[in-house]
Design an enzyme around this catalytic site. Structure first.
Site, PDB file in Angstrom:
ATOM      1  N   ASN A  10      -7.884 -25.630  -1.806  1.00 32.57           N
ATOM      2  CA  ASN A  10      -8.635 -24.640  -1.044  1.00 32.57           C
ATOM      3  C   ASN A  10      -9.957 -24.362  -1.769  1.00 32.57           C
ATOM      4  O   ASN A  10      -9.982 -23.749  -2.830  1.00 32.57           O
ATOM      5  CB  ASN A  10      -7.799 -23.355  -0.926  1.00 32.57           C
ATOM      6  CG  ASN A  10      -8.496 -22.261  -0.142  1.00 32.57           C
ATOM      7  OD1 ASN A  10      -9.683 -22.050  -0.268  1.00 32.57           O
ATOM      8  ND2 ASN A  10      -7.729 -21.552   0.659  1.00 32.57           N
ATOM      9  N   ALA A  11     -11.061 -24.849  -1.193  1.00 30.90           N
ATOM     10  CA  ALA A  11     -12.362 -24.760  -1.868  1.00 30.90           C
ATOM     11  C   ALA A  11     -12.770 -23.312  -2.134  1.00 30.90           C
ATOM     12  O   ALA A  11     -13.356 -23.005  -3.178  1.00 30.90           O
ATOM     13  CB  ALA A  11     -13.431 -25.458  -1.031  1.00 30.90           C
ATOM     14  N   ASP A  71       0.100 -18.195  -5.633  1.00 32.98           N
ATOM     15  CA  ASP A  71       0.546 -18.086  -4.251  1.00 32.98           C
ATOM     16  C   ASP A  71       0.169 -16.676  -3.855  1.00 32.98           C
ATOM     17  O   ASP A  71       0.468 -15.713  -4.569  1.00 32.98           O
ATOM     18  CB  ASP A  71       2.051 -18.328  -4.104  1.00 32.98           C
ATOM     19  CG  ASP A  71       2.415 -18.554  -2.643  1.00 32.98           C
ATOM     20  OD1 ASP A  71       1.716 -19.338  -1.972  1.00 32.98           O
ATOM     21  OD2 ASP A  71       3.385 -17.945  -2.154  1.00 32.98           O
ATOM     22  N   ASP A 157      -9.742 -11.937   4.878  1.00 30.29           N
ATOM     23  CA  ASP A 157     -10.796 -11.055   4.371  1.00 30.29           C
ATOM     24  C   ASP A 157     -11.529 -10.271   5.470  1.00 30.29           C
ATOM     25  O   ASP A 157     -11.866  -9.104   5.265  1.00 30.29           O
ATOM     26  CB  ASP A 157     -11.810 -11.845   3.545  1.00 30.29           C
ATOM     27  CG  ASP A 157     -11.253 -12.272   2.186  1.00 30.29           C
ATOM     28  OD1 ASP A 157     -10.152 -11.813   1.819  1.00 30.29           O
ATOM     29  OD2 ASP A 157     -11.927 -13.059   1.493  1.00 30.29           O
ATOM     30  N   LYS A 177     -16.073  -8.574  -4.508  1.00 32.61           N
ATOM     31  CA  LYS A 177     -14.701  -8.939  -4.166  1.00 32.61           C
ATOM     32  C   LYS A 177     -13.917  -9.334  -5.414  1.00 32.61           C
ATOM     33  O   LYS A 177     -12.787  -8.888  -5.613  1.00 32.61           O
ATOM     34  CB  LYS A 177     -14.695 -10.102  -3.161  1.00 32.61           C
ATOM     35  CG  LYS A 177     -13.290 -10.582  -2.828  1.00 32.61           C
ATOM     36  CD  LYS A 177     -13.283 -11.797  -1.926  1.00 32.61           C
ATOM     37  CE  LYS A 177     -11.859 -12.298  -1.754  1.00 32.61           C
ATOM     38  NZ  LYS A 177     -11.773 -13.495  -0.898  1.00 32.61           N
TER      39      LYS A 177
END
Length: 198
Positions: A10-11, A71, A157, A177
């Site tokens: 996941n980039a 995770d 998000d 964030k």
């Protein structure tokens, strides 16, 4: 400079890890950096901790390097903790962020603002050849908005408003964030190991 492998493709997640670990002088690599594919790892654990451990140990064993795996997901109180460990595939196996958050908003359609409490959860496992794996959990409390807003981040998000904020996570800059995220809270709990490692 020490290298640490993050067990993900996941980039967006890789970039978050890279930003949060840069202050330790650690070069972050991910599964996207290896020519040799990692066979499909079956994440069949019952908790975030189980699945993070499964991923970290599988990748560490394959490449014989220190690996961190996380995770993470969203727990919504009004949905009895769902989507939970199924967050990435909540609307189907194809892992579609937009469909996932649309499903959440549909399911919360009749739920009043005060009862839309939720949290992002992140369990980070550290696996190293010849050492016992350990796992730490971080959380970020908040509420679910009534409609998506913001262009930053990924996943849920755009519909998650963190505590003490009136903006969704997707309306926060990456620096903002990363300072409050569940992933950052989990990283802080393994900070001593990171410092010793680096």
């Amino acid at each position: 400079m020490k290298q640490l492998v993050v067990a993900t493709k996941n980039a967006g997640k890789v970039e978050e890890f890279r930003e949060m670990l840069s202050k330790y002088g650690i070069q972050v690599k991910s599964l996207l950096d290896f020519d040799e594919p990692v066979e499909n790892i079956v994440e069949d654990g019952e908790t975030f901790e189980d699945n993070a451990t499964i991923k970290a140990e599988a990748v560490s064993k394959k490449f014989q390097v220190p690996v961190v795996a996380d995770d993470s997901g969203l727990e919504i109180d009004a949905l009895q903790g769902a989507p939970g460990i199924y967050s990435a595939r909540y609307a189907g196996e194809e892992k579609n962020d937009q469909k996932n958050l649309e499903k959440v908003l549909r399911e919360l359609k009749e739920v009043s603002t005060g009862k839309r409490t939720a949290r992002f959860v992140c369990a980070i496992a550290v696996a190293r050849p010849g050492h016992a794996t350990f796992v730490k959990r971080g959380t970020c409390e908040g509420t679910i908005s009534e409609q998506p807003s913001g262009e930053e981040g990924f996943g849920y998000d755009p519909i998650f408003i963190p505590q003490h904020s009136d903006r969704t996570m997707a309306e926060h800059t990456s620096v903002e964030k990363n300072s409050i995220s569940h992933r950052n809270h989990a990283i802080l709990k393994i900070e001593q190991w990171i410092q010793d490692f680096s």
